[in-house]
Design a protein around this motif. Structure first.
Motif, PDB file in Angstrom:
ATOM      1  N   LEU A 197     -17.793  31.112  54.580  1.00  0.00           N
ATOM      2  CA  LEU A 197     -16.623  30.638  55.070  1.00  0.00           C
ATOM      3  C   LEU A 197     -16.756  29.431  55.593  1.00  0.00           C
ATOM      4  O   LEU A 197     -15.963  28.399  55.213  1.00  0.00           O
ATOM      5  CB  LEU A 197     -15.911  31.530  55.801  1.00  0.00           C
ATOM      6  N   VAL A 198     -17.781  28.797  56.261  1.00  0.00           N
ATOM      7  CA  VAL A 198     -17.977  27.754  57.038  1.00  0.00           C
ATOM      8  C   VAL A 198     -18.105  26.622  56.043  1.00  0.00           C
ATOM      9  O   VAL A 198     -17.756  25.611  56.061  1.00  0.00           O
ATOM     10  CB  VAL A 198     -18.974  27.874  58.159  1.00  0.00           C
ATOM     11  N   GLN A 222     -10.148  32.544  50.186  1.00  0.00           N
ATOM     12  CA  GLN A 222      -9.971  31.214  50.451  1.00  0.00           C
ATOM     13  C   GLN A 222      -9.274  30.881  51.442  1.00  0.00           C
ATOM     14  O   GLN A 222      -9.733  29.746  52.285  1.00  0.00           O
ATOM     15  CB  GLN A 222      -9.524  30.769  48.902  1.00  0.00           C
ATOM     16  N   THR A 223      -8.252  31.618  51.925  1.00  0.00           N
ATOM     17  CA  THR A 223      -7.508  31.228  53.252  1.00  0.00           C
ATOM     18  C   THR A 223      -8.448  31.247  54.247  1.00  0.00           C
ATOM     19  O   THR A 223      -8.483  30.175  55.296  1.00  0.00           O
ATOM     20  CB  THR A 223      -6.333  32.277  53.556  1.00  0.00           C
ATOM     21  N   MET A 224      -9.520  32.225  54.419  1.00  0.00           N
ATOM     22  CA  MET A 224     -10.406  32.326  55.637  1.00  0.00           C
ATOM     23  C   MET A 224     -11.510  31.046  55.506  1.00  0.00           C
ATOM     24  O   MET A 224     -11.896  30.445  56.505  1.00  0.00           O
ATOM     25  CB  MET A 224     -11.364  33.476  55.485  1.00  0.00           C
ATOM     26  N   ALA A 225     -11.879  30.767  54.124  1.00  0.00           N
ATOM     27  CA  ALA A 225     -13.034  29.703  53.906  1.00  0.00           C
ATOM     28  C   ALA A 225     -12.052  28.307  54.495  1.00  0.00           C
ATOM     29  O   ALA A 225     -12.670  27.362  54.904  1.00  0.00           O
ATOM     30  CB  ALA A 225     -12.954  29.622  52.577  1.00  0.00           C
ATOM     31  N   ASP A 226     -10.882  28.328  54.210  1.00  0.00           N
ATOM     32  CA  ASP A 226     -10.115  27.089  54.531  1.00  0.00           C
ATOM     33  C   ASP A 226     -10.274  26.672  56.085  1.00  0.00           C
ATOM     34  O   ASP A 226     -10.566  26.037  56.470  1.00  0.00           O
ATOM     35  CB  ASP A 226      -8.703  27.111  53.918  1.00  0.00           C
ATOM     36  N   MET A 264     -12.079  28.239  58.483  1.00  0.00           N
ATOM     37  CA  MET A 264     -13.193  28.019  58.984  1.00  0.00           C
ATOM     38  C   MET A 264     -13.930  26.666  58.955  1.00  0.00           C
ATOM     39  O   MET A 264     -14.655  26.024  59.586  1.00  0.00           O
ATOM     40  CB  MET A 264     -14.215  29.220  58.664  1.00  0.00           C
ATOM     41  N   SER A 265     -14.038  26.265  57.395  1.00  0.00           N
ATOM     42  CA  SER A 265     -14.592  25.122  57.140  1.00  0.00           C
ATOM     43  C   SER A 265     -13.753  23.853  57.862  1.00  0.00           C
ATOM     44  O   SER A 265     -14.528  23.052  58.337  1.00  0.00           O
ATOM     45  CB  SER A 265     -14.584  24.952  55.574  1.00  0.00           C
ATOM     46  N   GLU A 266     -12.597  23.938  57.752  1.00  0.00           N
ATOM     47  CA  GLU A 266     -11.679  22.917  58.431  1.00  0.00           C
ATOM     48  C   GLU A 266     -12.033  22.647  59.980  1.00  0.00           C
ATOM     49  O   GLU A 266     -12.118  21.716  60.613  1.00  0.00           O
ATOM     50  CB  GLU A 266     -10.307  23.153  58.336  1.00  0.00           C
ATOM     51  N   GLY A 273     -15.329  16.729  68.266  1.00  0.00           N
ATOM     52  CA  GLY A 273     -15.736  17.613  69.456  1.00  0.00           C
ATOM     53  C   GLY A 273     -14.938  18.807  69.858  1.00  0.00           C
ATOM     54  O   GLY A 273     -15.235  19.330  70.800  1.00  0.00           O
ATOM     55  N   ALA A 274     -13.791  18.833  69.129  1.00  0.00           N
ATOM     56  CA  ALA A 274     -12.865  19.896  69.399  1.00  0.00           C
ATOM     57  C   ALA A 274     -12.586  20.722  67.915  1.00  0.00           C
ATOM     58  O   ALA A 274     -12.039  19.991  67.096  1.00  0.00           O
ATOM     59  CB  ALA A 274     -11.753  19.708  70.262  1.00  0.00           C
ATOM     60  N   PRO A 275     -12.901  22.049  67.688  1.00  0.00           N
ATOM     61  CA  PRO A 275     -12.348  22.616  66.586  1.00  0.00           C
ATOM     62  C   PRO A 275     -10.902  22.872  66.216  1.00  0.00           C
ATOM     63  O   PRO A 275     -10.360  22.949  67.428  1.00  0.00           O
ATOM     64  CB  PRO A 275     -13.141  23.876  66.539  1.00  0.00           C
TER      65      PRO A 275
END
Length: 524
Positions: free
Chosen positions: A438-439, A456-460, A462-464, A473-475
């Protein structure tokens, strides 16, 4: 087949295997991307518009410096192909190619020499300290590069005995042996510092991120003086290192390996010249300290390269200014224990005995079961096996690290992956390693398990989130609420699910139950 024909055939094969029909013609005209490193020039290839360089040498063959600190490679003339992954460190698990000549990295970048100063995302693979490589399809950096305009680096380094067998008390020449694998990673990060601008990256904005053993190695690097200044953000995924191995326990383990090799202490020097396969053959030697498994390899408190434990008695001061993410998955141990079908059909009578070797803490299993049955009265014995072992064995180190960062006034951003893939009927929940795909946004790669309409929603998201962390420096991500840092008053945690949410102190009752038992990092 001539060398030039072989090279052309190899390029065409790689490009065709990746479905890059247009790029194939590009490569055939001799226009493959070429980069200049401090040691020599390298030729890569294009994948969906991303320039890829695989098997880039960052260190010399370690066979000549076995159990010693790595050395930089000799410079080369001409242009070397960087089209294939380099060999992995010798290990017990199956890898396509293994060799002591394993100090190679892979670079994925949208541009070369364009002064773009893109954030660099440097990934360290899992496999504890024993196995794995940076060559898995799940670590392919193309989609991250395209999504976030970042540079991605993955790396191979020495593992198991070759990277962490502590022989220093057997001879002065082995002073670096207990942390040789860590020193490899430091050498790779120096390569990034010195070369990444050529690949459009910013040497002053390097994020190290890694899963399982990779996360543990990152936690250790955060306390190693030689690593200071080489990275600027850190993210660990189900990988913690609260304490390192003590030097005396590490010496007991070294003696166990030497005994298995039939090498008395006065002949310890012979271990440097024997065939590496002989060392691999004895990696499964029973650990003389732990009550389970083969010899545990881990970084060592050697008073030379590692002067303190990574997160004991507190968070390392040298890294207090570095933004940090700490994550785990909701069902970590379904990955470790789920391979045994019997673990899905346990009875209440069988559960205590099953917990004893798998909780990895010394607490009465009957009392734990009683507490969990009150918390989760509808769950089965098998459900509790996975839930209890996740909380006691895989989750506690992450909580301790988050607590210590909060106490130090530099709180981390904490996450828990709850989303469960429907694969295999959802029986594995969100197990260990399920966040990698996902990342990297690589759910279509071989080995990926994320399926269904939400994958794909999860991959979107987490990768973002990881890209935003590398940049600022802030997710954060479009699909996420505001991500608050973890403080002891509330223990704010991002729950990755559909939809995602912030939650205070998730599984707090479980955390409090195990908090009364001293935590001992497995292997230390």
């Amino acid at each position: 087949m001539t060398e030039s024909t072989r090279r052309a055939f190899l390029q065409q094969s790689i490009l065709a295997a990746s479905g890059m029909l247009g790029v194939s013609a590009y490569a055939a005209t001799g226009q493959s991307p070429v980069a200049a490193t401090r040691h020599g020039r390298i030729r890569g290839y294009l994948d969906d518009g991303i320039k890829v360089f695989k098997g880039v040498r960052y260190g010399a063959d370690t066979a000549a410096s076995r159990f010693m600190a790595p050395v930089a490679p000799q410079a080369w003339g001409g242009v070397r192909d960087a089209l294939e992954h380099g060999p992995s460190s010798p290990q017990s698990s199956r890898e396509d190619a293994v060799s002591e000549d394993c100090l190679f990295l892979n670079v994925y970048t949208p541009g070369l020499r364009d002064r773009a100063k893109r954030p660099v995302m440097f990934y360290i693979h899992g496999g504890a300290y024993n196995n794995g490589s940076g060559s898995s399809p799940l670590y392919d950096g193309v989609r991250l590069c395209r999504r976030g305009d970042v540079v991605v680096v993955t790396v191979n380094h020495r593992l198991n005995a070759f990277g962490y067998l502590y022989l220093a008390r057997h001879g002065g020449e082995f002073g670096d042996s207990g942390n040789a694998g860590q020193l490899d990673l430091i050498l790779a990060l120096r390569w990034v510092r010195d070369n990444i601008a050529e690949f459009g990256g910013d040497p002053d904005n390097v994020t190290v991120f890694g899963q399982s053993g990779g996360g543990a190695k990152i936690a250790t690097l955060m306390a190693m003086p030689l690593a200071a200044g080489l990275f600027h953000r850190a993210a660990t995924m189900s990988g913690q290192q609260v304490t390192a191995s003590g030097p005396l326990n590490a010496t007991l383990r070294a003696r166990a390996i030497l005994d298995a090799l039939k090498l008395p202490p006065e002949r310890v020097g012979e271990i440097r010249s024997m065939a590496y396969q002989r060392i691999v053959e004895v990696l499964g030697t029973r650990d003389p300290v732990l009550p389970f498994g083969g010899v545990s390899f881990a970084p060592v408190l050697d008073e030379r390269n590692l002067l303190r434990h990574p997160f004991y008695p507190d968070a390392p001061g040298q890294s207090a200014h570095i933004p940090m993410m700490i994550g785990n998955t909701h069902d970590e141990t379904r990955a470790f224990l789920g391979g045994d079908p019997a673990n899905f059909t346990l009875t209440w009578e069988q559960l205590p005995a099953k917990l004893v070797p798998n909780m990895r803490v010394d607490i009465q299993p009957e009392a734990v079961i009683a507490a969990y049955r009150q918390l989760y009265p509808s769950l089965s014995p098998s459900d509790l096996l996975f839930k209890i072992t996740t909380a006691s064995r895989s989750w506690r180190g992450a909580i301790i690290e988050a607590e210590e960062r909060a106490r130090a006034g530099s709180p981390a951003f904490v996450y828990q992956l709850n989303w469960a893939t429907p694969k295999d009927g959802g029986k594995f929940g969100a197990p260990h390693a399920s966040d990698i795909q996902l990342v990297f946004d690589n759910i279509a790669k071989p080995g990926a398990t994320a399926i269904g309409p939400q994958a794909q929603t999860m991959a979107d998201m987490m990768s973002e989130a990881f890209i935003a962390f590398a940049k600022t420096g802030a997710p954060g991500a479009r699909q996420l609420p505001r991500w608050e840092p973890y403080e002891l008053t509330r223990r704010q945690t991002m729950i990755f699910d559909v939809p995602a949410r912030m939650e205070d102190d998730p599984r707090g009752a479980e955390r409090r139950l195990f908090a009364k038992v001293p935590y001992i990092q497995p292997g230390t």
